[in-house]
Enzyme design. Structure first.
Site, PDB file in Angstrom:
ATOM      1  CB  CYS A  10     -27.603  31.515 107.393  1.00  0.00           C
ATOM      2  SG  CYS A  10     -27.048  31.588 109.330  1.00  0.00           S
ATOM      3  CB  SER A  11     -24.413  27.596 106.678  1.00  0.00           C
ATOM      4  OG  SER A  11     -23.873  28.580 106.308  1.00  0.00           O
ATOM      5  CB  CYS A  12     -25.433  28.322 112.502  1.00  0.00           C
ATOM      6  SG  CYS A  12     -26.529  29.754 112.312  1.00  0.00           S
ATOM      7  CB  CYS A  20     -29.097  26.331 109.505  1.00  0.00           C
ATOM      8  SG  CYS A  20     -29.261  28.924 110.158  1.00  0.00           S
TER       9      CYS A  20
HETATM   10 FE    FE Z   1     -26.683  30.128 110.221  1.00  0.00          FE
END
Ligand code: FE
Length: 212
Positions: free
Chosen positions: A116-118, A113
């Site tokens: 961010c951090s999906c 991602c």
């Molecule tokens: Fe994300």
């Protein structure tokens, strides 16, 4: 600095240089409890590690093992991962869709991602720290082969690498290739070979020899 063109409905905001209010509260509590001698930070780390690498990703491992063992399920997973995964009881949050990307002898898949951090929480649990790190998020796109080498994955030079950028709405699960020598294994034994990293694409499925 950290703009968010894709909305997050599940509140997992990981910014690079500061804690979210929840992270700050957790950090404060951990500091106080450690100072009072009530908790051992190493024990906390061990619990987090358990959720990151053992409990969480087991759901995904069962999905992959079923796809390896059952061609009809594999076809369903390829066509509609959201429904196929939900059929095993691993439902995502509302509005979250999944796509399964299958490694082949021609193509290796890698998930990131970049914003961010999906992460596919319903099948992989908590994302590892490195997945949220700016270095991984940028380099996975610019130099996927270099990133894979650092993870110890050496692919043939002619193997294509496809990088999939997750969003809050669409999250990816890599289905690694089924290792050789696993013809006699049932789904439970097959699932043991499926690591978290293999389902992100920073690893490969273990061989039965690796497992031992
Ligand atoms: Fe994300």
């Amino acid at each position: 600095m950290h703009d968010h063109p894709h909305p997050h409905d599940d509140g997992h905001h990981h910014h690079d240089n500061h804690f979210s209010p929840m992270e700050a509260r957790v950090k404060a509590l951990e500091t106080i409890l450690t100072g009072k001698g009530l908790i051992d930070p190493a024990a906390i780390d061990a619990i987090v590690e358990t959720y990151e690498t053992r409990i969480g990703p087991r759901n995904g491992a069962r999905v992959v093992a079923k796809a390896w063992a059952d061609p009809a399920f594999a076809a369903w997973l390829k066509a509609d991962a959201t429904a196929a995964v939900a059929s095993l009881g691993y439902a995502g949050r509302q509005g979250e869709h999944m796509r399964a990307v299958f490694n082949t002898p021609e193509t290796h898949n890698l998930v990131v991602c970049t914003l961010c951090s999906c992460y596919p929480w319903s099948v992989l649990g908590l994302p590892p720290v490195w997945y949220k790190a700016p270095a991984y998020r940028s380099r996975a796109v610019m130099d996927p082969r270099g990133v894979l080498a650092e993870f110890g994955v050496a692919l043939p030079a002619d193997r294509k690498i496809r990088v999939w950028d997750s969003t809050a709405e669409l999250r990816y699960l890599v289905v690694p290739e089924r290792p050789a020598g696993t013809e006699g294994l049932d789904e439970t034994a097959l699932a043991e070979l499926v690591t978290r990293d293999a389902m992100i694409g920073t690893g490969l499925a273990l061989s039965p020899e690796d497992r031992r």
